[in-house]
Scaffold this motif. Sequence first.
Motif, PDB file in Angstrom:
ATOM      1  N   SER A 134      36.678  34.633  14.610  1.00 41.07           N
ATOM      2  CA  SER A 134      35.553  34.985  13.995  1.00 41.07           C
ATOM      3  C   SER A 134      35.238  33.997  12.690  1.00 41.07           C
ATOM      4  CB  SER A 134      35.685  36.392  13.911  1.00 41.07           C
ATOM      5  OG  SER A 134      36.538  36.487  12.432  1.00 41.07           O
ATOM      6  N   GLY A 135      33.995  34.138  12.180  1.00 42.52           N
ATOM      7  CA  GLY A 135      33.716  33.357  10.817  1.00 42.52           C
ATOM      8  C   GLY A 135      34.765  33.573  10.013  1.00 42.52           C
ATOM      9  N   GLY A 136      35.063  34.945   9.585  1.00 46.55           N
ATOM     10  CA  GLY A 136      36.048  35.337   8.703  1.00 46.55           C
ATOM     11  C   GLY A 136      37.201  34.681   8.825  1.00 46.55           C
ATOM     12  N   GLN A 137      37.686  34.817  10.043  1.00 46.57           N
ATOM     13  CA  GLN A 137      39.127  34.277  10.624  1.00 46.57           C
ATOM     14  C   GLN A 137      39.355  32.667  10.051  1.00 46.57           C
ATOM     15  OE1 GLN A 137      39.116  35.782  14.395  1.00 46.57           O
ATOM     16  NE2 GLN A 137      40.011  37.681  13.642  1.00 46.57           N
ATOM     17  N   ARG A 138      37.976  32.185  10.568  1.00 50.32           N
ATOM     18  CA  ARG A 138      38.150  30.456  10.205  1.00 50.32           C
ATOM     19  C   ARG A 138      37.881  30.385   8.813  1.00 50.32           C
ATOM     20  NH1 ARG A 138      33.163  28.837  14.506  1.00 50.32           N
ATOM     21  NH2 ARG A 138      33.909  30.144  16.051  1.00 50.32           N
ATOM     22  N   GLN A 139      37.272  31.125   8.038  1.00 48.59           N
ATOM     23  CA  GLN A 139      37.260  31.035   6.666  1.00 48.59           C
ATOM     24  C   GLN A 139      38.946  31.082   6.124  1.00 48.59           C
ATOM     25  OE1 GLN A 139      36.445  28.875   4.420  1.00 48.59           O
ATOM     26  NE2 GLN A 139      34.433  29.429   4.048  1.00 48.59           N
ATOM     27  N   ASN A 162      28.716  31.923   4.327  1.00 43.92           N
ATOM     28  CA  ASN A 162      28.057  32.136   6.012  1.00 43.92           C
ATOM     29  C   ASN A 162      28.770  33.179   6.473  1.00 43.92           C
ATOM     30  OD1 ASN A 162      26.835  29.520   6.115  1.00 43.92           O
ATOM     31  ND2 ASN A 162      28.879  28.344   6.321  1.00 43.92           N
ATOM     32  N   LEU A 163      29.388  34.101   5.809  1.00 41.64           N
ATOM     33  CA  LEU A 163      29.958  35.366   6.433  1.00 41.64           C
ATOM     34  C   LEU A 163      28.785  36.602   6.356  1.00 41.64           C
ATOM     35  CD1 LEU A 163      33.420  35.239   5.167  1.00 41.64           C
ATOM     36  CD2 LEU A 163      32.480  34.099   7.116  1.00 41.64           C
TER      37      LEU A 163
END
Length: 238
Positions: A134-139, A162-163
């Motif tokens: 997910s976006g949060g995991q990527r960040q 971006n989250l």
Amino acid sequence: DLKLTDVGKVYGGTVEVLKEIDLDIKAGELIVFVGPSGCGKSTLLRMIAGLERITGGTLEIDGQVVNDVPPAQRGIAMVFQSYALYPHMTVRDNMSFALQIAKKSKEEIAASVERAAKMLQLEPYLDRLPKALSGGQRQRVAIGRAIVRDPKVFLFDEPLSNLDAALRVATRIEIAQLKEALPDRTMIYVTHDQVEAMTLADRIVVLANKGIAQVGSPLELYETPNSEFVAQFIGSPA
Ligand code: ATP
Ligand code: MG
């Protein structure tokens, strides 16, 4: 400590975007930069990181002028708004990469990655590719890549913008925990989000008109803004 004295930036010899920036940041402080779009927040971070040349004044890290020190030798890690992960590498390899380049031992790399993964709750995802996160995991992986390098200074340029709202809150809490876990590291955090600024910052630096409009704790800026501009930006009652 990080000390900026009369720092300025002129792009292309003609476009002045920052001037006369004086700022003394203590080890362990979390400083938030806020200010209108285009006021030079990213430029200032990039100059501190060494990704952009300082065209006036001096930047010192722990008493040494580093204006001409290359980025890799400044002990600084930067986390961007877009995660910029290597798409073909697993989370583990993304987090290991800088340490491999630095020729660290296998054991040391594994230990650093484990420690960072634990801190960021990324252990279940170490063997996944970025596209399966997910976006949060990527960040969090992007933050993990910064942590493994063990920098003295962390620079965050709108890392959560971006989250979605819920993830922003969760990741903001993780950044607050990161500060607690690494109490001697300096962090500079750029955001447009007032809540992020007010909850994370030890001190907020308001940038405007090429310079610093005001510096102070969230409470100081809220209670005694020195201008209408700062009041509006911080959201003080009229
Ligand atoms: P935002 O909140 O939108 O991210 P910012 O405060 O981070 O804005 P910067 O990206 O630092 O602003 O840009 C500051 C000013 O410098 C802007 O006017 C921008 O157009 C200009 N600028 C940025 N990079 C360059 C460049 N490489 N060459 C010339 N001008 C630039
Ligand atoms: Mg910016």
